[in-house]
Design a protein around this motif. Structure first.
Motif, PDB file in Angstrom:
ATOM      1  N   GLY A  45       0.826  -1.390  -0.205  1.00  0.00           N
ATOM      2  CA  GLY A  45      -0.052  -0.045   0.051  1.00  0.00           C
ATOM      3  C   GLY A  45       0.831   1.114  -0.075  1.00  0.00           C
ATOM      4  O   GLY A  45       1.222   1.694  -1.101  1.00  0.00           O
ATOM      5  N   ASN A  46       1.360   1.835   1.012  1.00  0.00           N
ATOM      6  CA  ASN A  46       2.053   3.015   1.320  1.00  0.00           C
ATOM      7  C   ASN A  46       3.194   2.930   2.079  1.00  0.00           C
ATOM      8  O   ASN A  46       3.463   1.904   2.759  1.00  0.00           O
ATOM      9  CB  ASN A  46       0.957   4.030   1.800  1.00  0.00           C
ATOM     10  CG  ASN A  46       0.621   3.983   3.064  1.00  0.00           C
ATOM     11  OD1 ASN A  46       0.977   3.077   3.847  1.00  0.00           O
ATOM     12  ND2 ASN A  46      -0.778   4.391   3.274  1.00  0.00           N
ATOM     13  N   PHE A  47       4.029   3.947   2.136  1.00  0.00           N
ATOM     14  CA  PHE A  47       5.287   3.911   3.040  1.00  0.00           C
ATOM     15  C   PHE A  47       4.969   3.747   4.433  1.00  0.00           C
ATOM     16  O   PHE A  47       5.909   3.113   5.207  1.00  0.00           O
ATOM     17  CB  PHE A  47       6.164   5.143   2.632  1.00  0.00           C
ATOM     18  CG  PHE A  47       7.369   5.072   3.162  1.00  0.00           C
ATOM     19  CD1 PHE A  47       8.502   4.313   2.753  1.00  0.00           C
ATOM     20  CD2 PHE A  47       7.675   5.734   4.534  1.00  0.00           C
ATOM     21  CE1 PHE A  47       9.803   4.269   3.356  1.00  0.00           C
ATOM     22  CE2 PHE A  47       9.058   5.837   5.006  1.00  0.00           C
ATOM     23  CZ  PHE A  47       9.897   5.127   4.517  1.00  0.00           C
ATOM     24  N   GLU A  48       3.822   4.160   4.979  1.00  0.00           N
ATOM     25  CA  GLU A  48       3.544   4.024   6.576  1.00  0.00           C
ATOM     26  C   GLU A  48       3.297   2.476   6.759  1.00  0.00           C
ATOM     27  O   GLU A  48       3.787   1.901   7.684  1.00  0.00           O
ATOM     28  CB  GLU A  48       2.298   4.719   6.529  1.00  0.00           C
ATOM     29  CG  GLU A  48       2.002   4.727   8.171  1.00  0.00           C
ATOM     30  CD  GLU A  48       0.652   5.438   8.306  1.00  0.00           C
ATOM     31  OE1 GLU A  48       0.100   5.589   9.821  1.00  0.00           O
ATOM     32  OE2 GLU A  48      -0.217   6.116   7.572  1.00  0.00           O
ATOM     33  N   ARG A  49       2.673   1.741   5.879  1.00  0.00           N
ATOM     34  CA  ARG A  49       2.338   0.318   6.132  1.00  0.00           C
ATOM     35  C   ARG A  49       3.695  -0.320   6.084  1.00  0.00           C
ATOM     36  O   ARG A  49       3.782  -1.095   7.001  1.00  0.00           O
ATOM     37  CB  ARG A  49       1.233  -0.154   5.350  1.00  0.00           C
ATOM     38  CG  ARG A  49       0.201   0.304   5.563  1.00  0.00           C
ATOM     39  CD  ARG A  49      -1.030  -0.208   4.431  1.00  0.00           C
ATOM     40  NE  ARG A  49      -1.154  -1.477   4.275  1.00  0.00           N
ATOM     41  CZ  ARG A  49      -1.533  -2.429   5.146  1.00  0.00           C
ATOM     42  NH1 ARG A  49      -2.286  -2.276   6.448  1.00  0.00           N
ATOM     43  NH2 ARG A  49      -1.601  -3.817   4.769  1.00  0.00           N
ATOM     44  N   PHE A  50       4.665   0.207   5.300  1.00  0.00           N
ATOM     45  CA  PHE A  50       5.809  -0.513   4.832  1.00  0.00           C
ATOM     46  C   PHE A  50       6.734  -0.276   6.092  1.00  0.00           C
ATOM     47  O   PHE A  50       7.357  -1.181   6.670  1.00  0.00           O
ATOM     48  CB  PHE A  50       6.541   0.110   3.777  1.00  0.00           C
ATOM     49  CG  PHE A  50       7.895  -0.275   3.671  1.00  0.00           C
ATOM     50  CD1 PHE A  50       8.551  -1.550   3.112  1.00  0.00           C
ATOM     51  CD2 PHE A  50       8.905   0.819   3.886  1.00  0.00           C
ATOM     52  CE1 PHE A  50      10.048  -1.712   3.007  1.00  0.00           C
ATOM     53  CE2 PHE A  50      10.448   0.440   3.776  1.00  0.00           C
ATOM     54  CZ  PHE A  50      10.659  -0.794   3.305  1.00  0.00           C
ATOM     55  N   VAL A  51       6.612   0.905   6.794  1.00  0.00           N
ATOM     56  CA  VAL A  51       7.462   1.052   8.123  1.00  0.00           C
ATOM     57  C   VAL A  51       7.000   0.270   9.165  1.00  0.00           C
ATOM     58  O   VAL A  51       7.689  -0.198  10.034  1.00  0.00           O
ATOM     59  CB  VAL A  51       7.283   2.468   8.164  1.00  0.00           C
ATOM     60  CG1 VAL A  51       8.140   2.922   9.715  1.00  0.00           C
ATOM     61  CG2 VAL A  51       8.203   3.409   7.267  1.00  0.00           C
ATOM     62  N   LEU A  52       5.629   0.608   9.155  1.00  0.00           N
ATOM     63  CA  LEU A  52       5.125  -0.442  10.549  1.00  0.00           C
ATOM     64  C   LEU A  52       5.347  -2.032  10.177  1.00  0.00           C
ATOM     65  O   LEU A  52       5.698  -2.476  11.336  1.00  0.00           O
ATOM     66  CB  LEU A  52       3.590  -0.513  10.424  1.00  0.00           C
ATOM     67  CG  LEU A  52       2.755   1.152  10.891  1.00  0.00           C
ATOM     68  CD1 LEU A  52       1.606   1.356  10.575  1.00  0.00           C
ATOM     69  CD2 LEU A  52       3.268   1.391  12.367  1.00  0.00           C
ATOM     70  N   ALA A  53       5.089  -2.364   9.182  1.00  0.00           N
ATOM     71  CA  ALA A  53       5.781  -3.972   8.869  1.00  0.00           C
ATOM     72  C   ALA A  53       7.141  -3.989   9.334  1.00  0.00           C
ATOM     73  O   ALA A  53       7.390  -5.069   9.916  1.00  0.00           O
ATOM     74  CB  ALA A  53       5.379  -4.417   7.499  1.00  0.00           C
ATOM     75  N   SER A  54       7.909  -3.388   8.806  1.00  0.00           N
ATOM     76  CA  SER A  54       9.244  -3.304   9.264  1.00  0.00           C
ATOM     77  C   SER A  54       9.698  -3.308  10.807  1.00  0.00           C
ATOM     78  O   SER A  54      10.527  -4.088  11.159  1.00  0.00           O
ATOM     79  CB  SER A  54      10.199  -2.217   8.448  1.00  0.00           C
ATOM     80  OG  SER A  54       9.965  -2.114   6.950  1.00  0.00           O
ATOM     81  N   ASN A  55       8.951  -2.285  11.295  1.00  0.00           N
ATOM     82  CA  ASN A  55       8.825  -2.097  12.727  1.00  0.00           C
ATOM     83  C   ASN A  55       8.635  -3.635  13.355  1.00  0.00           C
ATOM     84  O   ASN A  55       9.171  -3.995  14.584  1.00  0.00           O
ATOM     85  CB  ASN A  55       8.357  -1.198  13.254  1.00  0.00           C
ATOM     86  CG  ASN A  55       8.774   0.462  12.958  1.00  0.00           C
ATOM     87  OD1 ASN A  55      10.091   0.252  12.734  1.00  0.00           O
ATOM     88  ND2 ASN A  55       8.147   1.338  13.098  1.00  0.00           N
ATOM     89  N   LEU A  56       7.493  -4.063  12.865  1.00  0.00           N
ATOM     90  CA  LEU A  56       7.094  -5.482  13.638  1.00  0.00           C
ATOM     91  C   LEU A  56       8.117  -6.380  13.365  1.00  0.00           C
ATOM     92  O   LEU A  56       8.492  -7.185  14.273  1.00  0.00           O
ATOM     93  CB  LEU A  56       5.528  -5.677  12.974  1.00  0.00           C
ATOM     94  CG  LEU A  56       5.170  -7.294  13.276  1.00  0.00           C
ATOM     95  CD1 LEU A  56       4.738  -7.137  14.904  1.00  0.00           C
ATOM     96  CD2 LEU A  56       3.965  -7.661  12.289  1.00  0.00           C
ATOM     97  N   LEU A  57       8.686  -6.584  12.154  1.00  0.00           N
ATOM     98  CA  LEU A  57       9.726  -7.730  11.823  1.00  0.00           C
ATOM     99  C   LEU A  57      10.948  -7.611  12.657  1.00  0.00           C
ATOM    100  O   LEU A  57      11.573  -8.450  13.105  1.00  0.00           O
ATOM    101  CB  LEU A  57      10.125  -7.542  10.298  1.00  0.00           C
ATOM    102  CG  LEU A  57       8.710  -8.072   9.406  1.00  0.00           C
ATOM    103  CD1 LEU A  57       9.442  -8.147   7.959  1.00  0.00           C
ATOM    104  CD2 LEU A  57       8.613  -9.432   9.687  1.00  0.00           C
ATOM    105  N   TYR A  58      11.156  -6.186  13.011  1.00  0.00           N
ATOM    106  CA  TYR A  58      12.485  -5.876  13.923  1.00  0.00           C
ATOM    107  C   TYR A  58      12.063  -6.155  15.530  1.00  0.00           C
ATOM    108  O   TYR A  58      12.842  -7.051  15.898  1.00  0.00           O
ATOM    109  CB  TYR A  58      12.788  -4.493  13.591  1.00  0.00           C
ATOM    110  CG  TYR A  58      13.916  -4.138  14.494  1.00  0.00           C
ATOM    111  CD1 TYR A  58      15.223  -4.202  14.195  1.00  0.00           C
ATOM    112  CD2 TYR A  58      13.681  -3.456  15.929  1.00  0.00           C
ATOM    113  CE1 TYR A  58      16.270  -4.090  15.001  1.00  0.00           C
ATOM    114  CE2 TYR A  58      15.036  -3.097  16.504  1.00  0.00           C
ATOM    115  CZ  TYR A  58      16.134  -3.324  15.969  1.00  0.00           C
ATOM    116  OH  TYR A  58      17.175  -3.185  16.870  1.00  0.00           O
TER     117      TYR A  58
END
Length: 75
Positions: A45-58
């Motif tokens: 979707g958008n960069f915000e969801r990308f960042v949230l998913a990246s944070n979750l994986l971290y």
């Protein structure tokens, strides 16, 4: 929003976006490089969801940052 529910399909939940992110992370990449690969994925979707998913994986230990690159951890 993190996990799929009755109203949020798996590919739209953050865990599904994280799975897409991990699938594209075959080798260490910069944040911007990984975003360039994923920006056309419909479930990201958008960069915000990308960042949230990246944070979750971290947070769950699936990825880490080494020398400014995102890398998958050995599970």
């Amino acid at each position: 929003m993190i996990l799929p529910t009755k109203h949020i399909p798996q590919n739209e939940a953050l865990i599904g976006v994280g799975a897409t992110l991990l699938a594209h992370l075959g080798m260490p990449m910069t944040v911007s490089g990984l975003w360039e690969h994923l920006r056309t994925e419909p479930n990201v979707g958008n960069f915000e969801r990308f960042v949230l998913a990246s944070n979750l994986l971290y947070l769950i230990g699936a990825i880490e940052i080494r020398d400014g690159l995102i890398v998958r951890t050995a599970s």
